[in-house]
Enzyme design. Structure first.
Site, PDB file in Angstrom:
ATOM      1  N   GLU A 108       0.819  -1.315  -0.053  1.00 20.37           N
ATOM      2  CA  GLU A 108      -0.017   0.033   0.147  1.00 20.37           C
ATOM      3  C   GLU A 108       0.883   1.188   0.111  1.00 20.37           C
ATOM      4  OE1 GLU A 108      -4.258   0.101   1.784  1.00 20.37           O
ATOM      5  OE2 GLU A 108      -2.995   0.753   3.145  1.00 20.37           O
ATOM      6  N   HIS A 139       7.786 -27.300   1.460  1.00 22.28           N
ATOM      7  CA  HIS A 139       7.149 -28.395   1.052  1.00 22.28           C
ATOM      8  C   HIS A 139       5.766 -28.012   0.402  1.00 22.28           C
ATOM      9  CE1 HIS A 139       9.270 -31.237   3.796  1.00 22.28           C
ATOM     10  NE2 HIS A 139       9.349 -29.978   4.577  1.00 22.28           N
ATOM     11  N   LYS A 162     -13.628   1.096  -3.573  1.00 20.81           N
ATOM     12  CA  LYS A 162     -14.534   1.310  -2.748  1.00 20.81           C
ATOM     13  C   LYS A 162     -15.791   2.145  -3.387  1.00 20.81           C
ATOM     14  CE  LYS A 162     -11.748   2.317   1.479  1.00 20.81           C
ATOM     15  NZ  LYS A 162     -11.160   3.214   2.246  1.00 20.81           N
TER      16      LYS A 162
HETATM   17  O1  LIG Z   1      -9.034   2.342  10.139  1.00 16.91           O
HETATM   18  P1  LIG Z   1      -9.775   2.448   8.913  1.00 16.91           P
HETATM   19  O2  LIG Z   1     -10.109   3.942   8.654  1.00 16.91           O
HETATM   20  O3  LIG Z   1     -11.120   1.883   9.185  1.00 16.91           O
HETATM   21  O4  LIG Z   1      -9.070   2.013   7.567  1.00 16.91           O
HETATM   22  C1  LIG Z   1      -9.008   0.637   7.260  1.00 16.91           C
HETATM   23  C2  LIG Z   1      -8.239   0.683   6.016  1.00 16.91           C
HETATM   24  O5  LIG Z   1      -8.836   1.156   5.024  1.00 16.91           O
HETATM   25  C3  LIG Z   1      -8.385   1.550   3.821  1.00 16.91           C
HETATM   26  O6  LIG Z   1      -8.920   0.917   2.788  1.00 16.91           O
HETATM   27  C4  LIG Z   1      -6.975   1.655   3.757  1.00 16.91           C
HETATM   28  O7  LIG Z   1      -6.618   1.673   2.514  1.00 16.91           O
HETATM   29  C5  LIG Z   1      -6.244   1.174   4.674  1.00 16.91           C
HETATM   30  O8  LIG Z   1      -4.882   1.856   4.632  1.00 16.91           O
HETATM   31  C6  LIG Z   1      -6.665   1.249   6.018  1.00 16.91           C
HETATM   32  O9  LIG Z   1      -5.977   0.762   7.031  1.00 16.91           O
END
Ligand SMILES: O=P(O)(O)OC[C@H]1O[C@H](O)[C@H](O)[C@@H](O)[C@@H]1O
Length: 504
Positions: A283, A312, A417
């Site tokens: 990332e 293995h 997302k």
């Molecule tokens: O901690 P949050 O805001 O729920 O985010 C959780 C995760 O979501 C995302 O998709 C990011 O790419 C991550 O870097 C992050 O750790």
């Protein structure tokens, strides 16, 4: 490489002094201050860090001693709800460091898979009544985590339990999660700082609270990380472990990620290190553009489980097959705690075998020109795990500098997302169209083509088929008649007509 490294060291120095090291998001990058608060750029931040670590220790002591308890008695279990950087560090550290009989056992919900969530809750059984639920989300709005929380809250209601007496939030101040926890008066709230990224949050409340509750010495983890940071501040490349690591990566992958990083800890407790590193490295380094806006499509792929187990499974290809990787062996010198060792054949222990497998694999790879790096730690302790995390955090930062990319943002994550949100919006339109047709007398079954037309999304026909197939497989209102083998023959309608269309 020397000038590039000197630039990287300067950038790191500026970062530690509070520069906006994440330019796209206009943020400081302060995970190094978490283990050395005196380095924070001002006393406000320093106090915030110290106060938080202190309150985590106190809270964990009070939970373990029973001073803070659930309505049903002393807390016995932790259920951690979080994803990505809000799960991977705690998972790795629990596996690496939790004692055999921790004061509280930990489980994780790190997905929006309903069957996975049910499994975790079912495994808790009656102990749900003495489970401390820690909801972790920096943004406080990640859908998978929100869903996990809603599912857990439902399980609490069904068991006649009051969630707010057992819930803890770790999130940014004033996030949705923070406000919910405050209004519902959860047991506790701990801050996640704006200047700590999810993938470098193991030394913040995200990692420290679950660790402390399992009886892991968090001061030692912080001390290990601090010591490693200290070593990594050397501006002499060959004395700087993180710089050496970054240089090895650069050399092995031609500075463009041409080879994958296979991480092989020869120690079962470090099994999750490669999964943890996958996010930290990929990332951070997987970027389309460099800092000057040139398209570079940088990155380094990470995979691996543990040795000698993987020997293995896929080491055959590493030794003889396509040469598209380099290995990192994580060697642990101490086999098991003192006083437990024995020789299972004259002069040889079980741990000697593990050692032999590591050295043998390393030599076998070398003899076929396969590159490897060996990182050696004395034993797996809170201190060495803290140091390992710090080593890789800094190596990633330095590597990003030498290839001129921003290690601290993740613009690509948004695309998936956003697309997921669009799929759910389309699903609501599909339901609405089907509802209108199903409210007719007689009911009007529709083909997928007709649904797509009435949704004004003919180009989304494949997605609409997927939506219908998924809903029909899950005993939802949708009835689909016909054969999946010929999707265009399928006729779809709702089993019931909802008069007031709630899908709109
Ligand atoms: O901690 P949050 O805001 O729920 O985010 C959780 C995760 O979501 C995302 O998709 C990011 O790419 C991550 O870097 C992050 O750790």
């Amino acid at each position: 490489m020397e000038p590039r490294f000197q630039n990287a060291f300067k950038a790191m120095e500026d970062l530690e002094k509070g520069a906006i090291a994440n330019p796209d998001e206009g943020r400081m990058v302060g995970h190094y201050w978490l283990r050395d608060p005196l380095r924070a750029p001002n006393s406000f931040l320093r106090l915030q860090i110290e106060k938080t670590t202190e309150s985590i220790s106190n809270f964990a002591d009070d939970v373990i001693s029973g001073k803070i308890s659930s309505p049903a008695g002393r807390f016995t279990q932790i259920l951690s709800v979080g994803i990505g950087g809000s799960a991977l560090g705690p998972q790795f550290v629990a596996e690496a460091l939790a004692p055999d009989n921790p004061p509280l056992k930990i489980r994780f919900i790190d997905n929006t898979d309903p069957a996975g969530i049910d499994h975790q809750i079912a495994q808790l059984g009656p102990e749900l009544a003495t489970t401390l639920v820690i909801v972790i989300s920096k943004s406080g709005g990640t859908p998978e985590t929100r869903n996990g929380l809603l599912e857990v809250q439902k399980a609490f209601r069904e068991a006649g339990l009051n969630f707010s007496k057992q819930g803890v939030a770790i999130t940014q101040e004033n996030s949705l999660l923070d406000n919910t926890a405050r209004i519902e008066r959860w047991v506790a709230r701990f801050p996640m700082f704006d200047w700590v990224g999810g993938r470098t949050s193991e030394m913040s409340a995200v990692g420290l609270l679950p660790a402390a509750l399992q009886g892991i010495n968090i001061r030692e983890m912080l001390a290990g990380a601090q010591l490693m940071d200290e070593a990594n501040r050397s501006t002499v490349v060959k004395n700087n472990p993180a710089a050496l690591l970054a240089l090895c990566w650069y050399w092995a992958s031609d500075g463009v990620g041409s080879k994958d990083m296979v991480v092989l800890p020869y120690k079962d407790s470090l099994l999750l290190f490669s999964r943890y590193l996958q996010q930290l490295v990929m990332e951070s380094l997987g970027k389309e553009f460099d800092l000057d806006g040139n398209r570079v499509n940088q990155g380094l792929s990470v995979y691996g489980n543990k040795g000698s187990t993987d020997q293995h499974a896929y080491i055959q290809q590493l030794r003889d097959g396509v040469h598209n990787f380099f290995v990192t062996f994580i060697e642990v010198l101490r086999d098991r705690p003192p006083g437990h060792d024995w020789e299972l054949e004259p002069g040889v222990t079980c741990g000697d075998y593990l050692f032999g497998m590591l050295q043998g694999t390393r030599s076998a790879l070398y003899s076929n020109d396969r590159e490897s790096i060996t990182v050696t730690v004395q034993e797996v302790t809170p201190r060495s795990v803290g140091a390992l995390i710090a080593l890789y955090e800094r190596a990633v930062g330095i590597y990003a500098s030498i290839v001129n990319i921003n290690a601290y943002h993740q613009p690509g994550v948004e695309a998936g997302k956003k697309a997921a949100g669009e799929v759910l919006a389309l699903q609501k339109r599909v339901l609405s169209v089907l509802n209108a047709a199903s409210c007719k007398d007689p009911v009007e079954p529709l083909t997928i083509d007709e649904v797509a037309d009435r949704c004004h999304s003919p180009e989304q026909i494949e997605m609409i088929y997927k939506i219908v197939a998924h809903m029909a497989a899950n005993d939802r209102a949708i009835i689909a008649e016909g054969s999946c083998g010929s999707p265009r023959s399928i006729k779809v309608f709702l089993g019931e007509c909802i008069v007031e269309d709630m899908y709109e």
